[in-house]
Motif scaffolding. Sequence first.
Motif, short mmCIF file in Angstrom:
data_model
loop_
_atom_site.label_atom_id
_atom_site.label_comp_id
_atom_site.label_asym_id
_atom_site.label_seq_id
_atom_site.Cartn_x
_atom_site.Cartn_y
_atom_site.Cartn_z
N THR A 1 0.86 -1.19 0.00
CA THR A 1 0.00 0.00 0.00
C THR A 1 0.89 1.23 0.00
OG1 THR A 1 -0.12 -0.06 2.42
CG2 THR A 1 -1.86 -1.21 1.18
N ARG A 2 0.27 2.40 -0.02
CA ARG A 2 1.05 3.63 -0.03
C ARG A 2 1.10 4.30 1.34
NH1 ARG A 2 2.36 1.21 -3.60
NH2 ARG A 2 2.79 1.85 -5.75
N GLY B 1 -3.53 2.61 5.18
CA GLY B 1 -4.19 1.94 4.07
C GLY B 1 -4.03 0.43 4.16
N PRO C 1 -9.11 1.99 0.70
CA PRO C 1 -8.28 0.80 0.98
C PRO C 1 -9.10 -0.42 1.36
CG PRO C 1 -8.00 2.50 2.69
CD PRO C 1 -8.74 3.14 1.57
N ASN D 1 -7.25 9.05 2.30
CA ASN D 1 -6.36 7.97 1.84
C ASN D 1 -6.37 7.84 0.33
OD1 ASN D 1 -4.85 6.66 3.95
ND2 ASN D 1 -6.80 5.97 4.82
N GLU E 1 -4.10 5.64 -2.03
CA GLU E 1 -4.26 4.21 -2.33
C GLU E 1 -4.80 3.97 -3.74
OE1 GLU E 1 -2.70 2.31 -0.53
OE2 GLU E 1 -2.43 3.60 1.23
N THR F 1 -2.22 1.97 -5.27
CA THR F 1 -2.30 0.54 -4.94
C THR F 1 -3.32 -0.16 -5.83
OG1 THR F 1 -1.82 1.16 -2.64
CG2 THR F 1 -2.64 -1.06 -3.02
#
Length: 563
Positions: A44-45, A49, A422, A448, A451, A454
Motif C-alpha cells: 500500500t502507499r 491503508g 483501501p 487515503n 491508495e 495501490t
Amino acid sequence: MTGAQALIRSLEKEGVEVIFGYPGGAIMPVYDVLFDSRIRHILTRHEQGAAHAADGYARSTGKVGVCISTSGPGATNLVTGIATANMDSVPMVAITGQVASHVIGTDAFQEADTTGITLPVVKHNYLVTHPADIAHIVQEAFLIASTGRPGAVVIDFPSDIARAQVDFKHAEKRVSLPGYKPTTKGHSRQIKEAAGLLLAAKRPVIYAGGGVITSGASEELRRLARLLEIPVTTTLMAKGAYPETDRLSLGMLGMHGTSYANFVMMETDLIIAVGARFDDRITGKLDSFAPRARVIHIDIDPAEIGKNVPVTLPIVGDAKSVLKELVELVRQKVETSGKRDLTAWHRRIMAWKKEYPLTVPPGDVLRPQFVVNEIYRLTKGKATVVTDVGQHQMWAAQLYKCKTPRQFLSSGGLGTMGFGLPASIGAKIGCPDAQVVNITGDGSFQMNSQEMATAVLNKVAVTIAVIDNGYLGMVRQWQELFFNKRYASTNLRRGESPDFVKLAEAYGAKGIRVTRQDEVEPALKESFKEKKAPVLIDFVVEQEENVFPMVAPGASLDDMIGG
C-alpha cells in the motif's frame, strides 16, 4: 531457520494468502523472507491503508486479515486501522517491526512502545521476547483474533528476534489457552424462557447487530422472524444480515435510521437483541429508550450485556448456536399451541411505513440520494458496497438495500474517514468476482486517496463514487442544525480540494465528472465495464443537502428531525 523465517512459515501454516503492508528498517528481515514466500504481499502507499485493506479483506471473506509495518511511525500509522477493526469486531492480526531487544526503552531510532500504544484498542497484543515463542504466538494470535468476539491482535517483532536462529516447531493441533474459553452455547433454561417471552409478546421486534453476520446466523435469524412474523431492524454493521427488501424489514434504526424503525422501538413490548451492543447512535437518550419493552439480549461477549441498557433476559453465547436452539423450541411450541396474532402490530407498522417513507427529493438537481439510488438500481442490489464515513455513508445505508451478509462494509464503531478506498481494495482482492463500489465523500476520499496507486498497480477494478458536495458534509450539517450555520473549517470547495478527475488520471486510472442526473447512468455503466483498473466518478452534487431523518444527539428516538 531464522526468526523471520519462522514467522512467515507460521503465517503460511495459518493459511494466510495475502498480507497488506509497507516495509521499513526494523521489519526488513521479515520482508526478505516474504520475498520468497507463496503469500501475496500488497504494497500500500500508507500503513493506515494497509490496515484498512486487511480489514476490508476480513469483512468481505470472513477470514483473518493480516497487515504488516515497520517499527515506530510505521506501527503508529497502523493504529487507526487496528482500532477501526477491533471496534467493529473484525478479525485482524497486525505484525509490527520493533527495534532490537537490547535497545528497547532507550529512545532508539524509530522506536515506539507499540504494545503500550495499542493496548486499549486491541483484543490482545504480544511483544516477542524469545525466538522459540514465535510459532506458538502466531497460533495464539489467530485463535484469539477469530474466535469468541473477534478482534485485532498485534504481534510486535523485534529485529534481533527476526535474525535469531530458531528450531521451528508448529503444533498441528489447535493451541489451548488457559483462561480463554469463550462461551458459545447459550444456557438452555434461558433459551427456553426466551421462547416463552417471544410467544407471549404483542409487539415484538428483532434488533440485529453485526454479531449475526460474524457468527453466520443470518439463516437462523430469517427462520425466527418468519416463524413468528416478527419485524426486524438492523444496525449499520448488520446490513444484509436480514434481507432489507423483505416485508418484515424495518431497515436501520437509530440516529439516521428509518422513522418507522425508531417508532417501533418506542412502542415495542419485547426486544430480542442479537449480536448488538446498544451503542449511543442506536439508543439516543437512554432514559427514554424502548420504555415499554422487556429485553432479551443474546451476545457472545458477556461484557456487552447490560452495559448500556437493562436486560430482562441475558443469554451469553454464539448467535448462530443460540438462535438455532431457539428456533427449534419456538417451532415446536407453535406446532402444538399456535402463535400470537400480530395483525394489529403489523398494521400499525405499515401505517408508519406509509406515512414516513425514505424518499429521494424530487427535481432536476443532482442530489446524493439520486446517485445512491442509481448505483442500487444499476447493480441490481448485488454489489459489495464499501463506504467511508459521513453523510454519504448514511445515504448509502438508508437507500442501498442489502440482501446478503458481508455486502455492506463500513466503519461503524470508530467512524473512520479514509476507510473506504483501501477497504474496497481489500474486499476486491478477497472476493475478486464481486462487483465492488466504494461510495465516499470528497472529504473522506482525500484521507487515503494515495491508495489509488495501490488499486491501479494491482489491477483492482473498483468503482469509486465520490459524493462531492464541497463540504465535510456531516460536520456542516451539524453546524447548520446546532451551531447557527457557522461553517467553521468545513468548506472544501474554495480551492481546497484537487480536481478528482485529473487526480485519478495522474494515478493511471479513469476519471469521470458528473454534474447532471442524465449523466449518472452512462458514467456508472462505463465504470462497471472496466475489469482491470479502478474508475473514479466525481459526482458534483447539491452542496447543502442533509441526511434525514435525524435524531439529535441526546434526544429520544421518537424526537426526529425530518422524520
